[in-house]
Design a protein around this motif. Structure first.
Motif, short mmCIF file in Angstrom:
data_model
loop_
_atom_site.label_atom_id
_atom_site.label_comp_id
_atom_site.label_asym_id
_atom_site.label_seq_id
_atom_site.Cartn_x
_atom_site.Cartn_y
_atom_site.Cartn_z
N VAL A 75 7.56 -9.21 10.24
CA VAL A 75 8.54 -8.13 10.39
C VAL A 75 9.95 -8.68 10.32
O VAL A 75 10.83 -8.10 9.67
CB VAL A 75 8.32 -7.37 11.71
N ARG A 76 10.20 -9.80 10.97
CA ARG A 76 11.55 -10.37 11.01
C ARG A 76 11.97 -10.94 9.65
O ARG A 76 13.15 -10.84 9.28
CB ARG A 76 11.61 -11.50 12.04
N ARG A 77 11.05 -11.52 8.91
CA ARG A 77 11.44 -12.29 7.73
C ARG A 77 11.12 -11.61 6.41
O ARG A 77 11.86 -11.79 5.44
CB ARG A 77 10.75 -13.66 7.77
N ARG A 78 10.02 -10.87 6.37
CA ARG A 78 9.54 -10.40 5.07
C ARG A 78 9.30 -8.90 4.99
O ARG A 78 9.25 -8.34 3.90
CB ARG A 78 8.25 -11.14 4.70
N GLY A 79 9.10 -8.25 6.11
CA GLY A 79 8.75 -6.84 6.09
C GLY A 79 9.87 -5.98 5.51
O GLY A 79 11.01 -6.06 5.96
N SER A 80 9.56 -5.20 4.52
CA SER A 80 10.57 -4.36 3.87
C SER A 80 10.22 -2.89 4.05
O SER A 80 9.06 -2.54 4.29
CB SER A 80 10.66 -4.70 2.37
N ARG A 81 11.23 -2.05 3.94
CA ARG A 81 11.10 -0.60 4.03
C ARG A 81 10.37 -0.20 5.31
O ARG A 81 9.39 0.54 5.30
CB ARG A 81 10.39 -0.05 2.78
N LEU A 82 10.91 -0.72 6.43
CA LEU A 82 10.39 -0.42 7.76
C LEU A 82 11.49 0.26 8.57
O LEU A 82 12.60 -0.26 8.65
CB LEU A 82 9.96 -1.69 8.48
N LEU A 83 11.20 1.39 9.17
CA LEU A 83 12.15 2.10 10.02
C LEU A 83 11.54 2.24 11.41
O LEU A 83 10.49 2.87 11.58
CB LEU A 83 12.46 3.48 9.44
N PHE A 84 12.19 1.64 12.41
CA PHE A 84 11.73 1.70 13.79
C PHE A 84 12.65 2.63 14.58
O PHE A 84 13.89 2.50 14.50
CB PHE A 84 11.74 0.31 14.43
N ASP B 136 0.81 -1.21 0.00
CA ASP B 136 0.00 0.00 0.00
C ASP B 136 0.85 1.27 0.00
O ASP B 136 0.44 2.29 -0.55
CB ASP B 136 -0.92 0.03 1.22
N VAL B 137 1.99 1.23 0.68
CA VAL B 137 2.83 2.42 0.82
C VAL B 137 4.27 2.08 0.47
O VAL B 137 4.66 0.92 0.44
CB VAL B 137 2.75 3.00 2.26
N ASN B 138 5.06 3.13 0.23
CA ASN B 138 6.47 2.95 -0.13
C ASN B 138 7.34 2.59 1.06
O ASN B 138 8.39 1.96 0.90
CB ASN B 138 7.03 4.23 -0.75
N GLY B 139 6.96 3.04 2.24
CA GLY B 139 7.75 2.77 3.43
C GLY B 139 7.00 3.21 4.66
O GLY B 139 6.00 3.93 4.58
N THR B 140 7.51 2.79 5.84
CA THR B 140 6.81 3.05 7.11
C THR B 140 7.82 3.46 8.18
O THR B 140 8.85 2.81 8.35
CB THR B 140 6.04 1.80 7.57
N VAL B 141 7.49 4.53 8.90
CA VAL B 141 8.30 5.01 10.03
C VAL B 141 7.51 4.79 11.31
O VAL B 141 6.40 5.32 11.45
CB VAL B 141 8.66 6.50 9.87
N VAL B 142 8.07 4.01 12.22
CA VAL B 142 7.36 3.58 13.43
C VAL B 142 8.13 4.06 14.66
O VAL B 142 9.32 3.77 14.80
CB VAL B 142 7.23 2.05 13.47
N HIS B 143 7.45 4.78 15.53
CA HIS B 143 8.07 5.28 16.76
C HIS B 143 7.53 4.53 17.97
O HIS B 143 6.30 4.37 18.13
CB HIS B 143 7.76 6.77 16.95
N SER B 144 8.41 4.06 18.84
CA SER B 144 8.07 3.60 20.19
C SER B 144 6.94 2.59 20.23
O SER B 144 6.02 2.67 21.05
CB SER B 144 7.68 4.82 21.06
#
Length: 455
Positions: A382-391, A195-203
């Motif tokens: 998240v561990r195996r397949r999730g891409s373009r994730l920034l925590f 759905d989106v190009n990437g995701t920024v996740v805080h806390s």
């Protein structure tokens, strides 16, 4: 009584991510720039043309270059069963231009009407679309049993939002959220990864196995200094040793405000819950100044009461506020999980076994059946397949004692040293901040999906 904030919950949505000090790649666009494309309708006409969308109001409080809209979108109560009916989900839109990127902002709770942009929206000069979580705020299906309050149903809400608004904003999309809003962003990606190009996740907490809370207990046994931890424990004991005085004060406050404790059961139980949550809530937002302000042995009853209220938000446990957060506790008690709190140093003073559990905040006629497969499924993705994730997490935040560990392509986990539950990109080390900003700009400049999304 000190006003409560959502940061006093186990995991809370940031009302807005501060933009101060964050570099931008594009100057804010003027309102005129938002209508320079000859094929663009006025945004109000374009919004009214979207099926199922209602333009509730335009609020004239946005910063220059933006327009602020409150919207209502007709959503299925059950995405797998159209016959189950619909509800109207609240959205807010900060519009600048159709050809700019768009940030999908999840609160995890009710929508925030303050027109502040998240860090990705500032960095990218983007439009921002906020989604109120189902069953919160005004986005409440008629089903009061919360049977359709699941991570998958909420993810499907977000999916329909993206598909609809891509008609107006065909460029890059970035999703973001803090704490429970960050969790919702991850769950959306799990079920609709393109759905989106990437995701920024805080806390964002990641309670994979709700039967094992050892990570939370270890964190609270080691965070800060031994002296600070001992001072917190002493303050907890002092409050419970003066329980009668403090409960009477708590009841007097509730009576003056016309509030009650029917959901939790009593002011005595509510006070005990607040005391038990002290270490978690303290370290979640604590600063060195807060450590110095922990009441000492000579503290008066007034000082103890004021400090407990400031630390844990006593209004959270009285009915007026607690009833608004029944959906939160329902999610905690059915899928998201909840961390344990240290009690050994208070064992001789406790009266309500298991008080600080989700059941205390959910009416007895609403069943709580925990789904043990939900969070492990998210964690594996998240561990195996999730891409373009920034925590982005803070090292002092107990909410992320169990945290996401991204293993997929183009994903990172960054830490703010000494940061708490409000950790932002702007708080990272210069090198990590530059790396995070580079990721965002790169994601926004690449197309990982076609403009017409499949189901």
């Amino acid at each position: 009584m000190t006003a409560w904030t959502r940061r006093r919950l186990l995991s809370t949505a940031a009302t807005a991510l501060p933009a101060a000090g964050l570099a931008t790649t594009a100057a804010p666009l003027t309102r005129a720039a938002a209508t320079t494309r000859p094929d663009d309708l006025d945004v109000t006409d374009a919004l009214r043309a979207l099926p199922g969308l209602r333009l509730v109001e335009e609020r004239h409080d946005a910063e220059p270059g933006y327009r602020h809209f409150v919207l209502g979108l007709r959503q299925p109560v059950d995405h797998t069963n159209p016959a189950a009916g619909t509800f109207e989900q609240r959205l807010t839109l900060l519009h600048t231009a159709a050809d700019r990127p768009t940030v999908l902002f999840s609160t995890g709770y009710q929508a925030v009407l303050t027109p502040r942009r998240t860090e990705p929206a500032v960095l990218l000069g983007a439009n921002q679309l906020q989604v109120e979580h189902r069953y919160f705020g005004t986005s409440r299906p008629a089903d009061r049993g919360y049977a359709h309050l699941t991570v998958r149903q909420a993810a499907d809400d977000h999916h329909r939002v993206v598909r609809l608004f891509r008609r107006l904003y065909p460029g890059a999309w970035i999703s973001t959220g803090s704490s429970k809003g960050g969790m919702a962003s991850v769950y959306h990606r799990r079920f609709h990864p393109h759905d989106v190009n990437g995701t920024v996740v805080h806390s964002a907490p990641n309670n994979v196995d709700d039967r094992d809370d050892s990570a939370y207990l270890r964190f609270l046994e080691t965070v800060g200094t031994p002296a600070a931890r001992e001072a917190l424990q002493a303050a907890q004991r002092a409050i419970l040793l003066r329980r009668a005085e403090l409960v009477a004060r708590y009841e007097a406050w509730a009576a003056a405000d016309g509030d009650t404790f029917r959901l939790v059961g009593s002011a005595d139980k509510a006070l005990e819950i607040a005391v038990l949550r002290v270490p978690f809530m303290f370290w979640q937002r604590g600063t060195p100044a807060d450590i110095a302000a922990i009441p000492g042995p000579g503290a008066t009853t007034d000082e103890l009461y004021a400090w407990l209220d400031d630390t844990t938000g006593l209004a959270l446990y009285a009915d007026t506020t607690a009833r608004n957060y029944i959906p939160y506790w329902y999610q905690i008690g059915t899928q998201l999980g909840y961390g344990s709190l240290p009690t050994a140093h208070l064992a001789d003073l406790l009266r309500h076994p298991g008080a600080a559990e989700p059941r205390s905040f959910v009416p007895r006629d609403v069943p709580l059946r925990f789904d043990r497969a939900a969070m492990p499924d998210i964690d594996r993705w998240v561990r195996r397949r999730g891409s373009r994730l920034l925590f982005v997490n803070g090292t002092q935040d107990p909410a992320v004692a169990e945290h996401f560990r991204p293993g997929g392509p183009d994903s990172r986990l960054l830490w703010v040293r000494g940061g708490n539950h409000g950790a932002d990109l702007a708080d990272l080390s210069p090198a990590d901040r530059a790396s995070a900003e580079d990721m965002l700009v790169r994601w926004a400049g690449q197309e990982y999906f076609t403009h017409t999304l499949g189901t």
